[in-house]
Design a protein around this motif. Structure first.
Motif, short mmCIF file in Angstrom:
data_model
loop_
_atom_site.label_atom_id
_atom_site.label_comp_id
_atom_site.label_asym_id
_atom_site.label_seq_id
_atom_site.Cartn_x
_atom_site.Cartn_y
_atom_site.Cartn_z
N SER A 263 0.85 -1.20 0.00
CA SER A 263 0.00 0.00 0.00
C SER A 263 0.88 1.25 0.00
CB SER A 263 -0.89 -0.01 1.25
OG SER A 263 -1.66 1.16 1.32
N GLY A 264 0.55 2.18 -0.86
CA GLY A 264 1.33 3.41 -0.94
C GLY A 264 2.50 3.32 -1.90
N ALA A 265 2.66 2.16 -2.56
CA ALA A 265 3.73 2.01 -3.55
C ALA A 265 3.28 1.03 -4.64
CB ALA A 265 5.02 1.53 -2.90
N CYS B 197 9.44 -0.70 -3.57
CA CYS B 197 8.82 0.64 -3.66
C CYS B 197 9.47 1.43 -4.77
CB CYS B 197 8.89 1.38 -2.32
SG CYS B 197 10.54 1.70 -1.70
N VAL B 198 8.82 1.48 -5.92
CA VAL B 198 9.29 2.29 -7.04
C VAL B 198 8.15 3.21 -7.48
CG1 VAL B 198 10.93 0.54 -7.81
CG2 VAL B 198 8.65 0.60 -8.81
N LYS B 199 8.50 4.41 -7.87
CA LYS B 199 7.48 5.35 -8.32
C LYS B 199 6.96 5.02 -9.72
CE LYS B 199 8.84 9.53 -5.77
NZ LYS B 199 9.23 10.95 -5.92
N ARG B 200 7.82 4.36 -10.51
CA ARG B 200 7.47 4.12 -11.90
C ARG B 200 8.01 2.77 -12.34
NH1 ARG B 200 6.19 7.44 -16.30
NH2 ARG B 200 6.89 6.69 -18.34
N VAL B 201 7.14 1.90 -12.83
CA VAL B 201 7.56 0.58 -13.31
C VAL B 201 8.24 0.74 -14.67
CG1 VAL B 201 5.76 -0.63 -12.04
CG2 VAL B 201 5.32 0.11 -14.39
N GLY B 202 8.90 -0.31 -15.12
CA GLY B 202 9.60 -0.27 -16.39
C GLY B 202 8.66 -0.40 -17.59
N ASN C 66 -4.42 -10.78 -11.45
CA ASN C 66 -4.96 -9.90 -10.40
C ASN C 66 -3.80 -9.34 -9.59
OD1 ASN C 66 -6.77 -8.53 -8.84
ND2 ASN C 66 -7.91 -10.32 -8.15
N ILE C 67 -4.00 -8.17 -9.02
CA ILE C 67 -3.01 -7.57 -8.12
C ILE C 67 -3.68 -7.29 -6.78
CG2 ILE C 67 -1.54 -5.55 -7.68
CD1 ILE C 67 -1.03 -5.31 -10.62
N TYR C 68 -3.00 -7.67 -5.71
CA TYR C 68 -3.49 -7.43 -4.36
C TYR C 68 -2.59 -6.42 -3.66
CZ TYR C 68 -6.35 -11.57 -5.15
OH TYR C 68 -7.27 -12.47 -5.65
N ILE C 69 -3.21 -5.55 -2.88
CA ILE C 69 -2.49 -4.50 -2.17
C ILE C 69 -2.45 -4.84 -0.68
CG2 ILE C 69 -2.27 -2.02 -1.76
CD1 ILE C 69 -2.15 -2.90 -4.72
N ILE C 70 -1.25 -4.81 -0.09
CA ILE C 70 -1.06 -5.20 1.30
C ILE C 70 -0.59 -4.00 2.12
CG2 ILE C 70 0.17 -6.77 2.87
CD1 ILE C 70 -1.70 -8.17 0.86
N ASN C 71 -1.25 -3.75 3.26
CA ASN C 71 -0.82 -2.63 4.10
C ASN C 71 0.33 -3.05 5.02
OD1 ASN C 71 -1.86 -3.60 6.71
ND2 ASN C 71 -3.89 -3.19 5.88
N ASN C 72 1.01 -2.07 5.57
CA ASN C 72 2.21 -2.36 6.36
C ASN C 72 1.92 -3.14 7.63
OD1 ASN C 72 3.77 -1.07 4.47
ND2 ASN C 72 3.94 0.86 5.60
N ASN C 73 0.77 -2.92 8.24
CA ASN C 73 0.42 -3.67 9.45
C ASN C 73 0.28 -5.16 9.16
OD1 ASN C 73 0.42 -1.43 11.09
ND2 ASN C 73 -1.79 -1.08 10.94
N GLN C 74 -0.43 -5.47 8.08
CA GLN C 74 -0.61 -6.85 7.69
C GLN C 74 0.73 -7.50 7.33
OE1 GLN C 74 -3.46 -7.23 4.54
NE2 GLN C 74 -3.24 -9.45 4.33
#
Length: 318
Positions: free
Chosen positions: A210-212, A238-243, A256-264
């Motif tokens: 999450s956040g990246a 953590c990259v701002k821009r993929v290739g 599919n893409i899943y987003i994981i938060n830092n707590n998890q």
């Protein structure tokens, strides 16, 4: 892009290397029982550099020497830490000087390992507050010096090197789902492309912090999208821009893409350490963290591979 000839050459390079080996694909009984399926860990955290990145780095540099007959070269690269270790180990073994650019936030554990692998052939630069700033500095340096730049993910030889993980998985089992962390996209594009050729029915799930989630945002926008601000806790992803190459490939292989938060993610790192004794860095724990986010009916009775991408964790993280 995915040439069978070049991929077979990548397999040969990896197999003939003195310091890269086929990693374990081990079944995890505890999680298999919990999710009522067969959970396998692809243990890239057990590589010499504790990360999959050595595969792509070695494949690229080896091909530069073999195919282009280059000698007395200087290699330049940027990294969040793991790619740099792969570059440094490869360059040290092949006696090649190299300049590595790292963000100032790079964990000290990774910095020390890079210095160890690079030895007298390494010049280390701590530049920028995130990977993208280090990447820009490395490119500038390379343009102003007689050097060859090795991109950490957006390069065909690097992608082919990472794809050898997929080859190894299929040597052992026929997976139904492969769960793969995403940073710049080299790992998932390589494994995903090989898997779709080998078994189109196998689902490829990506995981981003999450956040990246630059790949997730880019795929939703149907174009590469640069994130303005990113969360840097998961330093290996953590990259701002993929290739460009990785984006084009990933669009066609990710289901599919899943987003994981830092707590998890933090919970998973501690849970895996306490129960399995496996030390994972945040990026390395993404694929396991993803399991709770997937509909359980999609997992039941399936062969699920979680790619544990790296174990270079600074103890202070815990």
């Amino acid at each position: 892009m995915f040439s069978k000839k070049f991929f077979n050459n990548s397999i040969k390079n990896i197999k003939n290397s003195k310091f890269i080996f086929k990693t374990l694909l081990e079944k995890n009984k505890r999680l298999s029982e919990k999710y009522k399926c067969n959970i396998f860990f692809k243990r890239e955290d057990l590589q010499n550099t504790r990360s999959f990145k050595i595969r792509g780095a070695y494949n690229k540099i080896k091909n530069l020497i073999i195919n282009k007959n280059l000698n007395n070269i200087n290699i330049v690269s940027a990294s969040a830490g793991n790619h740099a270790q792969g570059i440094s180990l490869t360059c040290n073994e092949l006696k090649i000087t190299h300049d590595i650019f790292l963000p100032k936030i790079t964990p000290i554990q990774k910095i020390n390992r890079i210095k160890y692998f690079g030895n007298k052939y390494l010049t280390l630069h701590l530049v920028g507050n995130n990977f993208d700033e280090s990447l820009n500095a490395a490119n500038d340096y390379c343009n102003n010096n007689d050097s060859i730049f090795v991109h950490p993910y957006d390069d065909e030889d690097v992608i082919f090197g990472q794809a050898t993980i997929g080859y190894e998985i299929y040597e052992d089992i026929n997976p139904d789902i492969i769960i793969i962390p995403i940073g710049g996209g080299g790992l998932i594009s390589g494994i995903g492309k090989y898997s779709k050729i080998k078994n189109p029915k196998c689902l490829i799930y990506g995981v981003e912090p999450s956040g990246a989630d630059s790949m997730n945002v880019s795929i939703k926008n149907n174009k590469i999208t640069t994130l303005e601000n990113i969360n840097t806790f998961v330093d290996g992803a953590c990259v701002k821009r993929v290739g460009e190459k990785t984006f084009n490939m990933s669009q066609n292989v990710i289901n599919n893409i899943y987003i994981i938060n830092n707590n998890q993610l933090s919970y998973t790192m501690v849970d895996i350490y306490q129960n399995e004794g496996i030390i994972l860095e945040p990026a390395g724990a993404l694929s396991i963290s993803c399991l709770n986010n997937i509909n359980k009916s999609k997992l039941k009775n399936k062969n699920i591979v979680c790619v544990l991408s790296g174990g270079n964790n600074d103890i202070s993280r815990y």
